[in-house]
Design a protein around this motif. Structure first.
Motif, mmCIF file in Angstrom:
data_model
loop_
_atom_site.group_PDB
_atom_site.id
_atom_site.type_symbol
_atom_site.label_atom_id
_atom_site.label_comp_id
_atom_site.label_asym_id
_atom_site.label_seq_id
_atom_site.Cartn_x
_atom_site.Cartn_y
_atom_site.Cartn_z
ATOM 1 N N VAL A 72 9.287 60.149 32.305
ATOM 2 C CA VAL A 72 8.175 58.281 32.773
ATOM 3 C C VAL A 72 7.344 58.367 32.781
ATOM 4 N N ASN A 73 6.519 59.594 34.198
ATOM 5 C CA ASN A 73 5.865 60.434 34.713
ATOM 6 C C ASN A 73 4.940 61.552 33.543
ATOM 7 N N LEU A 74 6.000 62.506 33.001
ATOM 8 C CA LEU A 74 4.974 62.897 31.676
ATOM 9 C C LEU A 74 4.564 62.415 30.918
ATOM 10 N N ALA A 75 5.231 60.950 30.850
ATOM 11 C CA ALA A 75 4.603 60.634 29.613
ATOM 12 C C ALA A 75 3.826 60.087 29.672
ATOM 13 N N PHE A 76 3.015 59.333 30.898
ATOM 14 C CA PHE A 76 2.500 59.021 31.805
ATOM 15 C C PHE A 76 0.707 60.617 30.440
ATOM 16 N N ILE A 77 1.212 61.896 31.046
ATOM 17 C CA ILE A 77 0.465 62.264 31.796
ATOM 18 C C ILE A 77 -0.102 62.791 30.093
ATOM 19 N N LEU A 78 0.729 63.032 29.317
ATOM 20 C CA LEU A 78 0.215 63.617 27.934
ATOM 21 C C LEU A 78 -0.446 62.494 26.488
ATOM 22 N N LEU A 79 -0.168 61.068 27.248
ATOM 23 C CA LEU A 79 -0.856 59.666 27.084
ATOM 24 C C LEU A 79 -2.013 60.019 27.590
ATOM 25 N N LEU A 80 -2.380 59.889 28.361
ATOM 26 C CA LEU A 80 -3.903 59.941 29.275
ATOM 27 C C LEU A 80 -4.448 61.154 28.120
ATOM 28 N N TYR A 81 -3.439 62.312 28.332
ATOM 29 C CA TYR A 81 -4.139 63.610 27.918
ATOM 30 C C TYR A 81 -4.487 63.146 26.482
ATOM 31 N N ARG A 82 -3.469 62.976 26.225
ATOM 32 C CA ARG A 82 -3.867 62.613 24.484
ATOM 33 C C ARG A 82 -5.044 61.927 23.893
ATOM 34 N N LYS A 83 -5.124 60.795 24.506
ATOM 35 C CA LYS A 83 -6.039 59.437 24.636
ATOM 36 C C LYS A 83 -7.925 60.062 25.139
ATOM 37 N N GLU A 84 -7.651 60.466 26.007
ATOM 38 C CA GLU A 84 -8.717 60.487 26.226
ATOM 39 C C GLU A 84 -9.717 62.680 26.365
ATOM 40 N N PHE A 85 -8.792 63.320 25.715
ATOM 41 C CA PHE A 85 -8.843 63.982 25.318
ATOM 42 C C PHE A 85 -9.067 64.935 24.515
ATOM 43 N N LEU A 86 -8.308 64.659 23.570
ATOM 44 C CA LEU A 86 -8.637 64.828 21.646
ATOM 45 C C LEU A 86 -8.960 64.213 20.899
#
Length: 132
Positions: A72-86
């Protein structure tokens, strides 16, 4: 920003990422939590917490919970990265031919309705000087 053309490979829409500092800080903090959880899971596996005979199965449930929290923590990391940096990019892609397209001509792609041409034929039958 979008381009006007719609040929294959054109970028139809491009929105640059926001790259906020708060998101970067959040990703760093979540990564630290992820490292702690991975360390705890590894330590538990090495010490035999997952063996039910040792403690009646409580360690096994604890390790399962830690593993679920890691994902779940990894999912939040990937979600934040995808939303803010791609960037948000939409590219016009080529549509591949489907099996229905193999035996249908391009002008017949939409098919025919039951009343195609029926009203025109009726008007010509009633009024012989109808436009040609």
């Amino acid at each position: 920003m979008s381009s006007s053309g719609s040929t294959y490979g054109d970028i139809h829409r491009y929105e640059p990422p926001r790259e906020s500092a708060a998101a970067a800080l959040g990703i760093v903090l979540l990564t630290l939590v992820e490292i702690v959880l991975v360390g705890m899971f590894t330590y538990g596996l090495i010490n035999g917490w997952g063996i039910a005979a040792n403690d009646g199965g409580f360690g096994n449930m604890f390790l399962g919970t830690v593993l679920a929290t890691m994902f779940v923590n990894l999912a939040f990391i990937l979600l934040l990265y995808r939303k803010e940096f791609l960037p948000d990019v939409m590219i016009v892609k080529k549509r591949r031919r489907k099996w229905e397209d193999l035996y249908i001509r391009e002008e017949d792609a939409d098919g025919e309705s039951l009343t195609d041409g029926a009203t025109e034929s009726f008007k010509r039958a009633i009024y012989p000087y109808y436009k040609r």
